[in-house]
Write an enzyme that holds these catalytic residues in place. Structure first.
Site, PDB file in Angstrom:
ATOM      1  N   GLU A 135       0.943  -1.194  -0.041  1.00 31.23           N
ATOM      2  CA  GLU A 135      -0.033   0.036  -0.106  1.00 31.23           C
ATOM      3  C   GLU A 135       0.710   1.134   0.117  1.00 31.23           C
ATOM      4  O   GLU A 135       2.084   1.224   0.332  1.00 31.23           O
ATOM      5  CB  GLU A 135      -0.699  -0.003   1.304  1.00 31.23           C
ATOM      6  CG  GLU A 135      -1.810  -0.927   1.172  1.00 31.23           C
ATOM      7  CD  GLU A 135      -2.979  -1.021   2.368  1.00 31.23           C
ATOM      8  OE1 GLU A 135      -3.983  -1.234   2.002  1.00 31.23           O
ATOM      9  OE2 GLU A 135      -2.517  -0.917   3.384  1.00 31.23           O
ATOM     10  N   CYS A 148       3.507   8.461   1.569  1.00 30.58           N
ATOM     11  CA  CYS A 148       3.898   7.181   2.424  1.00 30.58           C
ATOM     12  C   CYS A 148       4.165   6.054   1.746  1.00 30.58           C
ATOM     13  O   CYS A 148       3.159   5.623   1.085  1.00 30.58           O
ATOM     14  CB  CYS A 148       2.914   7.023   3.616  1.00 30.58           C
ATOM     15  SG  CYS A 148       3.494   5.795   4.634  1.00 30.58           S
ATOM     16  N   CYS A 155       6.609  -7.385   6.649  1.00 27.86           N
ATOM     17  CA  CYS A 155       7.713  -6.734   7.390  1.00 27.86           C
ATOM     18  C   CYS A 155       8.093  -7.693   8.033  1.00 27.86           C
ATOM     19  O   CYS A 155       7.322  -8.598   8.950  1.00 27.86           O
ATOM     20  CB  CYS A 155       7.324  -5.480   8.172  1.00 27.86           C
ATOM     21  SG  CYS A 155       8.414  -4.536   9.041  1.00 27.86           S
ATOM     22  N   CYS A 159       6.785  -6.079  15.280  1.00 26.80           N
ATOM     23  CA  CYS A 159       6.181  -5.167  16.202  1.00 26.80           C
ATOM     24  C   CYS A 159       4.701  -5.420  16.568  1.00 26.80           C
ATOM     25  O   CYS A 159       4.079  -5.566  15.624  1.00 26.80           O
ATOM     26  CB  CYS A 159       6.565  -3.625  16.028  1.00 26.80           C
ATOM     27  SG  CYS A 159       8.142  -3.122  15.473  1.00 26.80           S
ATOM     28  N   CYS A 162       1.860  -3.165  15.408  1.00 23.18           N
ATOM     29  CA  CYS A 162       1.577  -2.816  14.040  1.00 23.18           C
ATOM     30  C   CYS A 162       1.100  -3.826  13.176  1.00 23.18           C
ATOM     31  O   CYS A 162       1.466  -5.332  13.196  1.00 23.18           O
ATOM     32  CB  CYS A 162       3.084  -2.530  13.480  1.00 23.18           C
ATOM     33  SG  CYS A 162       3.193  -1.839  11.841  1.00 23.18           S
ATOM     34  N   SER A 251      12.597   6.229   7.912  1.00 20.11           N
ATOM     35  CA  SER A 251      12.186   5.820   9.147  1.00 20.11           C
ATOM     36  C   SER A 251      12.632   4.239   9.641  1.00 20.11           C
ATOM     37  O   SER A 251      12.271   3.487   8.719  1.00 20.11           O
ATOM     38  CB  SER A 251      10.760   5.940   9.411  1.00 20.11           C
ATOM     39  OG  SER A 251      10.146   5.411  10.756  1.00 20.11           O
ATOM     40  N   SER A 274      12.046   4.916  15.266  1.00 22.79           N
ATOM     41  CA  SER A 274      10.921   4.678  16.105  1.00 22.79           C
ATOM     42  C   SER A 274      11.362   4.261  17.281  1.00 22.79           C
ATOM     43  O   SER A 274      11.594   2.806  17.300  1.00 22.79           O
ATOM     44  CB  SER A 274      10.230   3.315  15.317  1.00 22.79           C
ATOM     45  OG  SER A 274       9.628   3.967  13.724  1.00 22.79           O
ATOM     46  N   LEU A 275      11.428   4.953  18.291  1.00 24.01           N
ATOM     47  CA  LEU A 275      11.722   4.615  19.562  1.00 24.01           C
ATOM     48  C   LEU A 275      10.760   4.040  20.482  1.00 24.01           C
ATOM     49  O   LEU A 275      10.870   2.851  20.994  1.00 24.01           O
ATOM     50  CB  LEU A 275      12.404   5.726  20.241  1.00 24.01           C
ATOM     51  CG  LEU A 275      13.363   5.296  21.581  1.00 24.01           C
ATOM     52  CD1 LEU A 275      14.395   4.680  21.040  1.00 24.01           C
ATOM     53  CD2 LEU A 275      13.740   6.592  22.274  1.00 24.01           C
ATOM     54  N   ASN A 353      -2.691   4.065  16.647  1.00 21.26           N
ATOM     55  CA  ASN A 353      -3.853   3.572  16.059  1.00 21.26           C
ATOM     56  C   ASN A 353      -4.189   2.149  16.133  1.00 21.26           C
ATOM     57  O   ASN A 353      -3.121   1.321  16.134  1.00 21.26           O
ATOM     58  CB  ASN A 353      -3.264   3.695  14.338  1.00 21.26           C
ATOM     59  CG  ASN A 353      -3.285   5.371  14.028  1.00 21.26           C
ATOM     60  OD1 ASN A 353      -4.175   6.020  14.454  1.00 21.26           O
ATOM     61  ND2 ASN A 353      -2.203   5.623  13.527  1.00 21.26           N
ATOM     62  N   CYS A 396      -0.648   5.330  10.485  1.00 24.59           N
ATOM     63  CA  CYS A 396       0.484   4.541  10.983  1.00 24.59           C
ATOM     64  C   CYS A 396       0.084   3.186  11.572  1.00 24.59           C
ATOM     65  O   CYS A 396      -0.464   3.371  12.362  1.00 24.59           O
ATOM     66  CB  CYS A 396       1.333   5.509  11.654  1.00 24.59           C
ATOM     67  SG  CYS A 396       2.025   6.888  11.161  1.00 24.59           S
TER      68      CYS A 396
HETATM   69  N1  SAH Z   1       9.581   0.063   9.864  1.00 29.45           N
HETATM   70  C1  SAH Z   1       9.612   1.491   9.930  1.00 29.45           C
HETATM   71  C2  SAH Z   1       8.811   2.176   9.217  1.00 29.45           C
HETATM   72  C3  SAH Z   1       7.313   2.035   9.095  1.00 29.45           C
HETATM   73  S1  SAH Z   1       6.367   2.435  10.285  1.00 29.45           S
HETATM   74  C4  SAH Z   1       9.747   1.859  11.179  1.00 29.45           C
HETATM   75  O1  SAH Z   1       9.461   1.140  12.238  1.00 29.45           O
HETATM   76  O2  SAH Z   1      10.023   2.978  11.748  1.00 29.45           O
HETATM   77  C5  SAH Z   1       6.134   4.229  10.395  1.00 29.45           C
HETATM   78  C6  SAH Z   1       5.698   4.500  11.880  1.00 29.45           C
HETATM   79  O3  SAH Z   1       4.601   4.088  12.449  1.00 29.45           O
HETATM   80  C7  SAH Z   1       6.880   3.991  12.939  1.00 29.45           C
HETATM   81  O4  SAH Z   1       7.139   4.812  13.864  1.00 29.45           O
HETATM   82  C8  SAH Z   1       6.140   2.858  13.552  1.00 29.45           C
HETATM   83  O5  SAH Z   1       6.486   2.556  14.728  1.00 29.45           O
HETATM   84  C9  SAH Z   1       4.860   3.300  13.702  1.00 29.45           C
HETATM   85  N2  SAH Z   1       3.533   2.678  14.132  1.00 29.45           N
HETATM   86  C10 SAH Z   1       3.458   1.337  13.917  1.00 29.45           C
HETATM   87  N3  SAH Z   1       2.291   0.907  14.235  1.00 29.45           N
HETATM   88  C11 SAH Z   1       1.570   1.776  14.586  1.00 29.45           C
HETATM   89  C12 SAH Z   1       0.271   2.060  15.318  1.00 29.45           C
HETATM   90  N4  SAH Z   1      -0.525   1.203  15.262  1.00 29.45           N
HETATM   91  N5  SAH Z   1      -0.186   3.114  15.802  1.00 29.45           N
HETATM   92  C13 SAH Z   1       0.573   4.432  15.364  1.00 29.45           C
HETATM   93  N6  SAH Z   1       1.942   4.395  15.124  1.00 29.45           N
HETATM   94  C14 SAH Z   1       2.307   3.210  14.533  1.00 29.45           C
END
Ligand code: SAH
Length: 431
Positions: A135, A148, A155, A159, A162, A251, A274-275, A353, A396
């Site tokens: 997407e 985006c 992936c 996580c 996500c 990112s 993404s911390l 989200n 996100c």
């Molecule tokens: N793999 C990369 C890029 C993809 S995500 C990364 O992790 O940075 C882009 C951002 O969305 C990241 O900061 C990720 O942690 C965040 N993200 C993932 N799931 C999410 C959710 N359910 N709600 C809000 N942000 C989320």
């Protein structure tokens, strides 16, 4: 209980990260599985966007055609956003089909397009040559148009919050598949497919001005192809799209050696980490890759990125109710960032989200405000990310590339009426 001593002052509960509604695959050691290598290696046929201009010229000559055809083809692709031989009237009719066949194999088939925010946010679902789905989310803002993009189908970073990670990694996207998302978005914008022109004096960009690698996938796990795609985005036309590197954000979940490599690359892209937790005790569970590189190592690498490039970096922090939103964590984050220096970083909290099956929720507004206020008070510029596209699962963490919507004959689709999703400026394209 987390053992941070300051946590004792907190009356608020500590929710532990646990995948809800789905099972996180685990490795032999029982820890969440990390997939760095793609299970399938088939890549699409080479497209001109995989190549530099001189490589394109060489390839066109191999086909027995004059090298300057490469430049003409490239202009059609990167300036007019077309891959249609009929429109390439400056090319001899007898050569057009052969050139397009050989240099521009079809890469993305549009499966579905969802629109929200009065047309200002559009989510695309694309099918790749091998059936894999990805997407992209296109967003018009005053003064810019942000896309985006996805860098992998699926992936491997697993996580638990996500949606994209839930089915693991299918494969890396090719350089041209990444670039094609931008070209196709530009084509849609040129055809009037992204909202109306602004009446508020805002800028009416007619092409994508900003890119965020925040769609599906971990860009730094597909390093070479992602970097080549960034080069194609910034190369001046007709070699590439002629975009500004500063307007491209990469990112990452925190692949430290790759962050250091990116810092040495000499392309001034914006870097985002993404911390999501400043303490390893929580981050170990929230971000499985923390088993390889700890929070401090990831922050050091982000700081090194700033030192090497002079570009201020961004820390992403999804605020999850009672999990990572405690005031002491804001203080600890500020302390760790300030310990490295001043003015090198800003923090971008994102309200969580919802994803399928998840019972976690985003932080309460007062908790969110306090988290932000504490960071700002400590001298760390902090701004809440504007989230868009929730109603189309385009925010996100929501990108899951499911092809289950009802599709109309023209390919347009009516949203499922789901209340989930939103596309943040930084975009959520997980799948
Ligand atoms: N793999 C990369 C890029 C993809 S995500 C990364 O992790 O940075 C882009 C951002 O969305 C990241 O900061 C990720 O942690 C965040 N993200 C993932 N799931 C999410 C959710 N359910 N709600 C809000 N942000 C989320």
């Amino acid at each position: 209980m987390l053992s941070n001593p300051d946590a004792a002052d907190e009356s608020r509960p500590q929710v532990r990260p646990k995948a809800e509604g789905w099972t996180q695959p685990t490795a032999e050691d029982g820890r969440p599985l990390l997939q760095f290598k793609q299970p399938r290696v088939a890549q699409p046929k080479t497209h001109l966007a995989d190549l530099t201009l001189s490589e394109r010229e060489a390839k066109v000559k191999e086909l027995g055609l004059p090298g300057f055809r490469a430049k003409q083809l490239s202009t059609h692709y990167f300036t007019h956003f077309t891959s249609d031989p009929e429109k390439m009237t400056d090319l001899p009719a007898g050569q057009r089909d052969q050139l397009v066949d050989q240099m521009m194999p079809p890469l993305l088939t549009e499966v579905r397009r969802l629109t929200t925010d009065n047309g200002d946010t559009v989510k695309f679902l694309w099918r790749l040559f091998d059936g894999a789905l990805v997407e992209s989310v296109l967003m018009r803002y005053p003064g810019r148009v942000t896309l985006c993009v996805s860098s992998q189908a699926g992936c491997g970073m697993n996580c638990p919050f996500c949606a994209t990670g839930q089915n693991g990694l299918t494969r890396n996207m090719s350089t041209a598949e990444i670039v094609e998302q931008v070209v196709r978005a530009n084509e849609v914008i040129a055809a009037g497919g992204l909202g109306g022109l602004r009446k508020d004096g805002g800028h009416n960009a007619e092409r994508v001005t900003n890119i965020v690698f925040m769609g599906m996938g971990e860009p730094l796990a597909n390093y070479k192809r992602v970097i080549a795609s960034v080069r194609r985005m910034v190369d001046p036309a007709p070699e590439g799209l002629g975009m500004s590197a500063r307007h491209i954000t990469v990112s990452t979940v925190g692949l430290v050696p790759a962050i250091n490599r990116l810092a040495a690359e000499g392309i001034p892209v914006t870097f985002a980490l993404s911390l999501h937790a400043p303490d390893d005790e929580l981050r170990d569970e929230l971000i499985p890759v923390n088993s390889r590189w700890k929070a401090d190592e990831a922050i050091d690498a982000a700081y090194n990125y700033y030192v090497q490039t002079g570009r201020r970096v961004s820390i992403e922090y999804a605020l999850i109710k009672d999990m990572n939103d405690h005031a002491w964590r804001a203080d600890l984050l500020a302390k760790k960032l300030n310990a490295r220096g001043r003015g090198w970083v800003h923090v971008n909290p994102i309200p969580l989200n919802p994803t399928p099956g998840s019972i976690w929720t985003s932080s309460e507004p007062d908790v969110t405000d306090e988290f932000i206020d504490r960071l700002n008070a400590a001298g760390i510029p902090t701004t809440l990310r504007d989230t868009r596209g929730k109603e189309i699962d385009g925010a996100c963490g929501q990108l899951a590339a499911e092809g289950d919507d009802e599709e109309a004959a023209d390919g347009s689709v009516t949203p499922k009426g789901s209340s989930r999703g939103g596309t943040s400026e930084s975009i959520d394209l997980r799948a």
